[in-house]
Design an enzyme around this catalytic site. Structure first.
Site, PDB file in Angstrom:
ATOM      1  N   ARG A  84      17.758 -10.075 -15.708  1.00 33.41           N
ATOM      2  CA  ARG A  84      16.279 -10.079 -15.767  1.00 33.41           C
ATOM      3  C   ARG A  84      15.767  -8.846 -16.509  1.00 33.41           C
ATOM      4  NH1 ARG A  84      13.692 -13.983 -13.496  1.00 33.41           N
ATOM      5  NH2 ARG A  84      11.751 -12.903 -13.050  1.00 33.41           N
ATOM      6  N   PHE A 140       0.345 -24.933 -16.363  1.00 28.99           N
ATOM      7  CA  PHE A 140       1.206 -25.025 -17.551  1.00 28.99           C
ATOM      8  C   PHE A 140       2.429 -25.927 -17.343  1.00 28.99           C
ATOM      9  CE2 PHE A 140       2.258 -21.089 -15.217  1.00 28.99           C
ATOM     10  CZ  PHE A 140       3.617 -21.277 -14.963  1.00 28.99           C
ATOM     11  N   THR A 143       8.052 -12.134 -18.838  1.00 27.70           N
ATOM     12  CA  THR A 143       7.871 -13.539 -19.252  1.00 27.70           C
ATOM     13  C   THR A 143       7.128 -13.644 -20.586  1.00 27.70           C
ATOM     14  OG1 THR A 143       7.700 -14.078 -16.907  1.00 27.70           O
ATOM     15  CG2 THR A 143       6.994 -15.779 -18.452  1.00 27.70           C
ATOM     16  N   ARG A 190      13.409 -11.105 -24.879  1.00 31.15           N
ATOM     17  CA  ARG A 190      12.131 -11.775 -25.159  1.00 31.15           C
ATOM     18  C   ARG A 190      11.285 -10.989 -26.158  1.00 31.15           C
ATOM     19  NH1 ARG A 190      11.209 -13.667 -18.927  1.00 31.15           N
ATOM     20  NH2 ARG A 190      11.931 -15.820 -19.140  1.00 31.15           N
ATOM     21  N   TYR A 214      12.179 -27.412 -13.077  1.00 30.42           N
ATOM     22  CA  TYR A 214      11.053 -26.474 -12.937  1.00 30.42           C
ATOM     23  C   TYR A 214      10.109 -26.861 -11.794  1.00 30.42           C
ATOM     24  CZ  TYR A 214      11.598 -23.545 -17.188  1.00 30.42           C
ATOM     25  OH  TYR A 214      12.002 -22.626 -18.125  1.00 30.42           O
ATOM     26  N   LYS A 258      16.447 -21.330 -24.743  1.00 30.36           N
ATOM     27  CA  LYS A 258      15.454 -22.400 -24.878  1.00 30.36           C
ATOM     28  C   LYS A 258      15.397 -22.954 -26.313  1.00 30.36           C
ATOM     29  CE  LYS A 258      12.533 -20.676 -21.100  1.00 30.36           C
ATOM     30  NZ  LYS A 258      11.148 -20.379 -20.674  1.00 30.36           N
ATOM     31  N   GLU A 262      20.065 -23.276  -9.362  1.00 30.72           N
ATOM     32  CA  GLU A 262      19.984 -23.558 -10.800  1.00 30.72           C
ATOM     33  C   GLU A 262      21.371 -23.786 -11.400  1.00 30.72           C
ATOM     34  OE1 GLU A 262      15.753 -21.200 -11.542  1.00 30.72           O
ATOM     35  OE2 GLU A 262      17.541 -20.513 -12.605  1.00 30.72           O
ATOM     36  N   ASN A 268       9.510 -18.445 -25.089  1.00 26.33           N
ATOM     37  CA  ASN A 268       9.985 -17.078 -24.813  1.00 26.33           C
ATOM     38  C   ASN A 268      11.508 -16.976 -24.834  1.00 26.33           C
ATOM     39  OD1 ASN A 268      10.433 -18.397 -22.405  1.00 26.33           O
ATOM     40  ND2 ASN A 268       9.352 -16.932 -21.109  1.00 26.33           N
ATOM     41  N   HIS A 272      15.541 -18.277 -20.280  1.00 24.55           N
ATOM     42  CA  HIS A 272      15.186 -18.354 -18.853  1.00 24.55           C
ATOM     43  C   HIS A 272      16.310 -17.684 -18.074  1.00 24.55           C
ATOM     44  CE1 HIS A 272      14.121 -20.006 -14.905  1.00 24.55           C
ATOM     45  NE2 HIS A 272      15.418 -20.223 -14.761  1.00 24.55           N
TER      46      HIS A 272
HETATM   47  P1  CMP Z   1      10.649 -19.141 -17.332  1.00 25.79           P
HETATM   48  O1  CMP Z   1      11.197 -17.832 -16.902  1.00 25.79           O
HETATM   49  O2  CMP Z   1      11.574 -20.113 -17.960  1.00 25.79           O
HETATM   50  O3  CMP Z   1       9.933 -19.837 -16.081  1.00 25.79           O
HETATM   51  C1  CMP Z   1       8.810 -20.663 -16.190  1.00 25.79           C
HETATM   52  C2  CMP Z   1       8.225 -20.674 -17.570  1.00 25.79           C
HETATM   53  O4  CMP Z   1       6.884 -21.099 -17.660  1.00 25.79           O
HETATM   54  C3  CMP Z   1       8.190 -19.264 -18.119  1.00 25.79           C
HETATM   55  O5  CMP Z   1       9.489 -18.833 -18.403  1.00 25.79           O
HETATM   56  C4  CMP Z   1       7.266 -19.428 -19.321  1.00 25.79           C
HETATM   57  O6  CMP Z   1       7.964 -19.795 -20.500  1.00 25.79           O
HETATM   58  C5  CMP Z   1       6.381 -20.609 -18.920  1.00 25.79           C
HETATM   59  N1  CMP Z   1       4.971 -20.250 -18.792  1.00 25.79           N
HETATM   60  C6  CMP Z   1       3.968 -20.759 -19.515  1.00 25.79           C
HETATM   61  N2  CMP Z   1       2.801 -20.230 -19.161  1.00 25.79           N
HETATM   62  C7  CMP Z   1       3.047 -19.352 -18.174  1.00 25.79           C
HETATM   63  C8  CMP Z   1       2.238 -18.475 -17.379  1.00 25.79           C
HETATM   64  N3  CMP Z   1       0.919 -18.396 -17.544  1.00 25.79           N
HETATM   65  N4  CMP Z   1       2.851 -17.706 -16.455  1.00 25.79           N
HETATM   66  C9  CMP Z   1       4.201 -17.769 -16.258  1.00 25.79           C
HETATM   67  N5  CMP Z   1       5.019 -18.598 -16.979  1.00 25.79           N
HETATM   68  C10 CMP Z   1       4.451 -19.361 -17.926  1.00 25.79           C
END
Ligand code: CMP
Length: 136
Positions: free
Chosen positions: A88, A60, A94, A105, A52, A12, A129, A115, A118
């Protein structure tokens, strides 16, 4: 049985901006995740929203799409045994504060939004994806 899979990784904007792409790629190699294709791109907010879209009802969502389109990202196809689960695990939770020690992360993430990486969460999403970024 050797369950060879492919998964999608995104480095990212926060991690690309801090020049962490090579450090993250080294972690992939050490964990038997082979990078079979990679490109550095800068997507639009519309493209981020499409990518997304499973999160479109989340509070969010708007910030997430603004963020993913805020600077260059590196998208990669990773391949290896149980690649989806393996990636993962090394990516971590996350929220970087909740991620296990030595996960990507935990090592590099700044916040739940920034973070650093992805990764696809299922076989079905990995295919979708990968197609999103690598099928023309
Ligand atoms: P990612 O795995 O890229 O998938 C969705 C993204 O939403 C996640 O990583 C986070 O960076 C972002 N995000 C922001 N707020 C939240 C939240 N409350 N819960 C989960 N993902 C979040």
């Amino acid at each position: 049985m050797n369950n060879i899979e492919q998964t999608l990784s995104i480095i990212k904007p926060d991690a690309v901006e801090r020049n962490l792409a090579d450090d993250i790629k080294d972690i992939f190699k050490k964990n038997n995740l082979n990078i079979i294709d990679a490109k550095k791109i800068h997507i639009t907010k519309d493209e981020a929203s499409e990518f997304y879209k499973v999160h479109q009802s989340k509070p969010f969502f708007n910030d997430l799409c603004t963020y993913l389109s805020s600077g260059p990202i590196v998208v990669m196809i990773l391949e290896g045994k149980d690649a989806i689960k393996n990636y993962r695990k090394i990516m971590g939770a996350t929220d970087p504060k909740k991620a296990d020690e030595n996960t990507i992360r935990r090592l590099f993430g700044i916040s739940i939004d920034k973070n650093s990486v992805h990764g696809s969460d299922s076989t079905e999403n990995a295919k979708k994806e990968i197609d999103f970024f690598f099928k023309n």
